[in-house]
Design an enzyme around this catalytic site. Structure first.
Site, PDB file in Angstrom:
ATOM      1  N   ARG A  61       1.102  -1.187  -0.128  1.00 29.37           N
ATOM      2  CA  ARG A  61       0.324  -0.281   0.194  1.00 29.37           C
ATOM      3  C   ARG A  61       0.850   1.510   0.449  1.00 29.37           C
ATOM      4  NH1 ARG A  61      -2.390   0.533   4.455  1.00 29.37           N
ATOM      5  NH2 ARG A  61      -3.666  -1.500   4.728  1.00 29.37           N
ATOM      6  N   TYR A 114     -16.911  19.806 -12.425  1.00 26.52           N
ATOM      7  CA  TYR A 114     -17.491  18.932 -13.449  1.00 26.52           C
ATOM      8  C   TYR A 114     -18.012  18.422 -12.380  1.00 26.52           C
ATOM      9  CZ  TYR A 114     -15.859  13.963 -13.949  1.00 26.52           C
ATOM     10  OH  TYR A 114     -16.366  12.357 -14.215  1.00 26.52           O
ATOM     11  N   ASP A 186      -8.543  21.797 -11.267  1.00 23.89           N
ATOM     12  CA  ASP A 186      -8.013  20.341 -11.452  1.00 23.89           C
ATOM     13  C   ASP A 186      -7.805  20.358 -12.364  1.00 23.89           C
ATOM     14  OD1 ASP A 186      -8.719  17.969 -13.331  1.00 23.89           O
ATOM     15  OD2 ASP A 186     -11.240  17.710 -12.333  1.00 23.89           O
ATOM     16  N   LYS A 211      -7.362  10.550 -18.612  1.00 25.86           N
ATOM     17  CA  LYS A 211      -7.723  11.203 -19.687  1.00 25.86           C
ATOM     18  C   LYS A 211      -6.083  11.585 -20.690  1.00 25.86           C
ATOM     19  CE  LYS A 211     -11.885  11.885 -18.299  1.00 25.86           C
ATOM     20  NZ  LYS A 211     -12.231  13.086 -16.642  1.00 25.86           N
TER      21      LYS A 211
HETATM   22  C1  LIG Z   1     -13.777  12.668 -16.286  1.00 27.37           C
HETATM   23  C2  LIG Z   1     -12.870  13.564 -14.899  1.00 27.37           C
HETATM   24  C3  LIG Z   1     -12.881  13.750 -13.215  1.00 27.37           C
HETATM   25  C4  LIG Z   1     -12.843  12.101 -13.287  1.00 27.37           C
HETATM   26  O1  LIG Z   1     -11.988  11.226 -13.218  1.00 27.37           O
HETATM   27  P1  LIG Z   1     -11.959   9.670 -13.309  1.00 27.37           P
HETATM   28  O2  LIG Z   1     -10.878   9.180 -13.728  1.00 27.37           O
HETATM   29  O3  LIG Z   1     -13.483   9.987 -14.593  1.00 27.37           O
HETATM   30  O4  LIG Z   1     -12.729   9.439 -11.992  1.00 27.37           O
HETATM   31  C5  LIG Z   1     -12.007  14.363 -13.009  1.00 27.37           C
HETATM   32  N1  LIG Z   1     -12.090  16.282 -13.758  1.00 27.37           N
HETATM   33  C6  LIG Z   1     -12.531  16.202 -15.118  1.00 27.37           C
HETATM   34  C7  LIG Z   1     -12.267  17.893 -15.326  1.00 27.37           C
HETATM   35  C8  LIG Z   1     -12.894  15.115 -15.657  1.00 27.37           C
HETATM   36  O5  LIG Z   1     -13.278  15.337 -17.174  1.00 27.37           O
END
Ligand SMILES: *Cc1c(COP(=O)(O)O)cnc(C)c1O
Length: 396
Positions: A61, A114, A186, A211
């Site tokens: 972990r 988001y 973010d 992403k």
């Molecule tokens: C997709 C996304 C997330 C969440 O990510 P996951 O890996 O799908 O949990 C957070 N912020 C933004 C801007 C996103 O496009």
């Protein structure tokens, strides 16, 4: 490679760092990539070793050489003090909130955030006695007027990944400075290659690594990076929640990072070409912060060094059938959530449903577009045929 040779690489260009950083072939019998360490148990030879708190790897972990490598890549790119990996972008967001918020606190969140970020705040944070206020993404330094005694964090997503407002981070950070309020960003859209929020006054950076970092639509992962002020609390919260990213996923995300710079360059060029081409159509309004027509373009040009693969378009008001006529028959674009992979996506979405601070007054249907690596002429043909079907069904 000696430590000084490694240090020299860190001082070279970002692309050199992405290629050579976070791995050590000497420690892997010369093999270029760090292998997948699939393990929970680490064994110790002696009691002295067991008692030695400096031994880096003590239990699965707490990470492996592979997770350390990926964390190093993100930390250096963001200019952070450290990074932790999480099983998804959403878990990175919830971890970041719980790193800096306690019962009785308040968080301010951009109205363009988001949707699952909003859902976490409105459900779990609320249940824990942490209140949320949403603010106009274009508020800038006037955020000072919203701050109360209870405000402990501000959450930005710049640009918002559906409606693409850019937030004036330097003005916001400046208005909050010295008040013990964490600024969370973010940064999934621009990646640290094109935007460095920590240098502009942020404290904690979140990525949906799913992403751009992974880049191939085959892994869910998140990262949270922090500056010195928040790193201990971040690491402690991460540890106590017991969050880990799987070894195989960490391997794939690390592999994705090796080509991040080339992919971002290509995504940027393709998205800009497609967005500019769409911007010239009478029926289409484009929401892409790098276009001169975008209302936040001046902030974008000041704070960002490049743009991502994702933008939105708005088509004239028409029925759901018109949208269906457009997307159901598309040949190259897939319809789906997520973005950042090699394949292009289109997603009809309605911000009206989501907004609470500033009503979404824009009339018409919003479609979010992720531009992948197909032939641009094929993408254009697919879109223009789709838009023609939309307008035709709408009787325009
Ligand atoms: C997709 C996304 C997330 C969440 O990510 P996951 O890996 O799908 O949990 C957070 N912020 C933004 C801007 C996103 O496009």
């Amino acid at each position: 490679m000696s430590d000084s040779e490694k240090a020299a690489i860190f001082q070279q260009g970002t692309e050199t760092f992405l290629t050579h950083g976070g791995r050590d072939p000497n420690a892997q019998h010369g093999f270029v990539n760090t292998p997948i360490y699939r393990g929970s148990t680490v064994v110790f030879d002696t009691l002295a070793e067991l008692d030695d708190s400096k031994i880096r790897y003590r239990y699965g972990r707490q990470g492996t050489p592979l997770t350390t490598g990926l964390e190093t890549l993100v930390t250096e790119l963001e200019g952070a003090a450290g990074t932790v990996l999480t099983p998804s972008g959403v878990s990175a967001i919830s971890l970041a909130f719980l790193t800096c918020l306690s019962v009785g606190d308040e968080v301010l969140i951009t109205d363009s955030v988001y949707e699952p970020t909003r859902r976490f705040a409105d459900s779990v944070l609320k249940r824990l006695g942490i209140s949320t206020r949403y603010f106009d993404p274009r508020i800038g330094g006037a955020i000072a007027n919203l701050v109360s005694e209870k405000t402990r964090a501000v959450f930005l997503e710049s640009p918002g990944s559906l409606t693409f407002e850019i937030q004036d981070l330097p003005a916001i950070a400046n208005a909050l400075s010295g008040r013990g309020i964490a600024v969370l960003v973010d940064n999934s859209w621009a990646t640290p290659l094109f935007y460095n929020p920590l240098a502009l006054g942020a404290d904690i950076i979140i990525h949906s690594a799913t992403k751009m970092f992974v880049g191939h639509s085959d892994v869910m992962m998140g990262t949270v990076s922090a500056n010195d002020g928040y790193l201990d609390q971040l690491v402690h919260t991460h540890r106590t929640f017991g969050l880990i990213a799987s070894p195989d996923d960490t391997y794939l995300a690390t592999r994705g990072m090796r080509t991040l710079a080339v992919r971002m360059k290509e995504h940027q060029a393709r998205a800009l070409e497609l967005a500019s081409w769409l911007d010239q159509m009478d029926a289409v309004e484009v929401l892409h912060p790098a276009l001169p027509s975008h209302p936040d373009n001046h902030i974008f040009l000041r704070d960002f060094s490049g743009s991502g693969c994702l933008f939105s378009i708005i088509l004239p008001p028409a029925s759901r059938q018109a949208v269906a006529a457009m997307v159901d028959a598309m040949r190259v674009f897939g319809m789906g959530y997520s973005w950042g992979g090699f394949e292009s996506l289109i997603l009809p979405s309605d911000p009206k449903r989501i907004r609470t601070a500033v009503p979404w007054e824009v009339r018409g249907n919003l479609l979010r577009i992720h531009v992948g690596f197909e032939d641009l002429n094929d993408l254009k043909a697919d879109l223009s045929d789709g838009i023609a079907r939309y307008l035709n069904t709408a009787g325009m």
